[in-house]
Design an enzyme around this catalytic site. Structure first.
Site, PDB file in Angstrom:
ATOM      1  N   ASP A   1     -27.835  -5.847   1.662  1.00  0.00           N
ATOM      2  CA  ASP A   1     -26.835  -6.670   2.323  1.00  0.00           C
ATOM      3  C   ASP A   1     -26.551  -7.843   1.376  1.00  0.00           C
ATOM      4  O   ASP A   1     -27.277  -8.037   0.389  1.00  0.00           O
ATOM      5  CB  ASP A   1     -27.389  -7.139   3.670  1.00  0.00           C
ATOM      6  CG  ASP A   1     -26.406  -8.021   4.435  1.00  0.00           C
ATOM      7  OD1 ASP A   1     -25.188  -7.791   4.322  1.00  0.00           O
ATOM      8  OD2 ASP A   1     -26.869  -8.946   5.134  1.00  0.00           O
TER       9      ASP A   1
ATOM     10  N   ASP B   1     -25.164 -11.504   2.548  1.00  0.00           N
ATOM     11  CA  ASP B   1     -25.498 -12.817   3.114  1.00  0.00           C
ATOM     12  C   ASP B   1     -26.951 -12.858   3.565  1.00  0.00           C
ATOM     13  O   ASP B   1     -27.412 -12.006   4.321  1.00  0.00           O
ATOM     14  CB  ASP B   1     -24.581 -13.135   4.289  1.00  0.00           C
ATOM     15  CG  ASP B   1     -23.124 -13.245   3.860  1.00  0.00           C
ATOM     16  OD1 ASP B   1     -22.844 -14.071   2.976  1.00  0.00           O
ATOM     17  OD2 ASP B   1     -22.290 -12.500   4.401  1.00  0.00           O
TER      18      ASP B   1
ATOM     19  N   ASP C   1     -31.154  -8.945   6.408  1.00  0.00           N
ATOM     20  CA  ASP C   1     -31.773 -10.012   7.206  1.00  0.00           C
ATOM     21  C   ASP C   1     -31.635  -9.788   8.705  1.00  0.00           C
ATOM     22  O   ASP C   1     -32.390 -10.347   9.488  1.00  0.00           O
ATOM     23  CB  ASP C   1     -31.151 -11.365   6.847  1.00  0.00           C
ATOM     24  CG  ASP C   1     -29.696 -11.463   7.297  1.00  0.00           C
ATOM     25  OD1 ASP C   1     -29.414 -12.183   8.269  1.00  0.00           O
ATOM     26  OD2 ASP C   1     -28.844 -10.792   6.679  1.00  0.00           O
TER      27      ASP C   1
END
Length: 511
Positions: free
Chosen positions: A64, A66, A349
């Protein structure tokens, strides 16, 4: 230490009229009951394992963007909160008095639940029970007696009301995104304003308006604009991301990126961290993927972007290195790449949007990025935490045995121990966060967040840079912690995760 435990075992068998003297003896022995060096063993650079993972079997690494490739400073939370608060006032016409509330750092924590209809922010454990002392109406804690009355005499949140698979239940929402911390704070602030000023309001309307105001910050591109205008201020540890990618590629690994962020934003950040040739590291780059729907939708096609970021119209029959793709779905991704099963390790996250489907439905290996580990491990490594926790455990064991004694003196001592146990629990909670405690524990139980962290991730770590401390043929072994019916025959303190990371000194030059 063993001789001290023998004293405790003998004392427990002889409890009678000498309880207070015995407990005084045990409390004086407390520092000796902690294994030497325990407080220095835990390292925030460690990668922790829920499941056994052999990196030698991993050929493909996915990411990912961010809070995975790009870590952001806390200054971003303040700006998201301020802008959403102003939207609430100017667009939704909320009272001007809300503007006096500044952002409160470290008030909220990831993984909390919010009762939409009651307007309550709370912490729930793995068994769907609310942790007493962690229910907030506005900025004020609600007394436990009121919580019990409000929920019909129980702390339990029924499954049908609790969060759905992606953390969005009909009546209770779980905030799993790091970006959601400003949203939780704004919800608490807005509730607090209406309550303290005795203004009638509907908590459901408030929840929806705050959610939309936060969404406007992202949809209107404010967050992207702030970060791109001051990359040095907002992006942290970019050189370590560069080091990780460089090392993986040099060892013959294939890399791919799947992110919900737009290409212009990712491009600017990656150039800042890695350099203008950052795309050379990746075999496939997918932006605006619309996760988690990307993992379940089998219809939405891939579109290619040209050098200016404009959409092309041709049918996508292959995913080529050096190209940028938008949207698409995982089923086409698997068909076009052939990357399946445990040879793929994906980092993200968000436990739901990034990892859950990949772990449960597709058999990929998953790695969770949990920045909160850095602060939590610092607390766990303190002498104060070790002493409080050791005495709490010892006291709980004493209470378990003391409860069989029915004489008035024993009952009085038992009540005193109960009070002391509650004080110890509060002290340990306050070491992490005075409002909600650790994101991983509700007293002795794992949190709802912790339960899903174990379920949806094979390994977890503070940041991607933790990979720099391990050889790429390293095997991560989970701790074998005893089940409740098993005897603790091994030293839990010496198991994986509570030791120095094996290659920390050897790999330090990469940093």
């Amino acid at each position: 230490v063993e001789s001290h435990f023998q004293v405790i075992r003998y004392g427990l068998s002889e409890l009678g009229t000498h309880q207070i003297l015995f407990v005084s003896l045990v409390s004086h022995l407390l520092p000796d009951l902690i294994p030497p060096g325990t407080c220095n063993l835990l390292n925030s650079s460690t990668i922790f394992a829920n499941n056994e993972v052999n990196l030698a079997e991993v050929d493909i690494y996915g990411f990912d963007y961010d809070y995975t490739l790009a870590l952001y400073s806390n200054a971003l939370d303040t700006m998201i909160y301020n802008t959403a608060r102003d939207f609430l006032i100017e667009h939704f016409k909320y009272p001007e008095g809300i503007r006096k509330y500044d952002y409160i750092p470290n008030f909220a924590a990831r993984g909390l639940h919010y009762d939409i209809q009651k307007g309550l922010l709370m912490k729930i454990d793995a068994f769907h029970y609310i942790q007493s002392g962690t229910v907030y109406r506005g900025l004020s804690p609600m007394p436990d007696e009121e919580v019990l009355q409000l929920y019909g005499g129980t702390y339990h949140i029924p499954l049908q009301q609790d969060s759905g698979f992606y953390g969005k239940g009909p009546k209770v929402k779980q905030f799993m995104d790091i970006f959601s911390i400003p949203e939780m704070t704004l919800l608490a602030v807005a509730n607090d304003f209406f309550i303290t000023n005795d203004i009638p309001y509907d908590p459901v309307h408030l929840f929806r308006d705050v959610s939309e105001a936060i969404g406007m910050v992202h949809l209107k591109g404010y967050m992207y604009k702030w970060v791109m205008e001051d990359l040095d201020k907002f992006i942290l540890r970019g050189e370590e991301t560069h080091a990780v990618l460089h090392r993986l590629v040099n060892n013959g690994k294939k890399l791919f990126l799947i992110t919900n962020s737009p290409f212009s934003f990712v491009d600017k950040g990656m150039m800042h961290m890695v350099g203008k040739n950052w795309r050379d590291f990746f075999d496939v780059v997918i932006v605006q993927a619309d996760k988690p729907h990307f993992f379940t939708d089998c219809i939405k096609p891939f579109r290619r972007l040209d050098g200016n970021g404009d959409l092309r119209w041709e049918k996508i029959n292959s995913l080529d290195k050096g190209q940028i793709y938008k949207q698409g779905n995982l089923f086409d991704f698997l068909r076009l790449t052939g990357w399946r099963g445990s040879k793929v390790l994906y980092f993200g996250d968000h436990l739901y949007s990034d990892l859950a489907d990949l772990m449960l439905r597709h058999g990929w290996r998953t790695a969770a990025i949990v920045p909160e580990l850095e602060q939590e491990t610092k607390v766990v490594c303190t002498d104060r935490y070790a002493l409080n926790l050791t005495w709490l455990q010892a006291l709980t064991g004493l209470m378990e045995r003391m409860q069989t004694h029915r004489d008035p003196e024993s009952k009085q001592v038992f009540r005193e121990w109960q009070n002391e146990r509650e004080e110890l629990r509060a002290m340990i909670k306050n070491l992490f966060n005075p409002h909600f405690g650790s994101i991983f524990r509700t007293r002795h139980n794992p949190t709802y967040f912790s339960r899903h962290l174990c379920r949806f991730s094979d390994i977890y770590m503070t940041s991607l840079s933790c990979l720099l401390n391990y050889d790429l043929s390293y095997t991560f072994y989970p701790r074998r912690t005893p089940l409740q019916h098993e005897a603790p025959l091994w030293m839990d303190q010496l198991c994986t995760g509570c030791m120095k990371t094996p290659y920390l000194e050897e790999m330090s030059h990469i940093r």
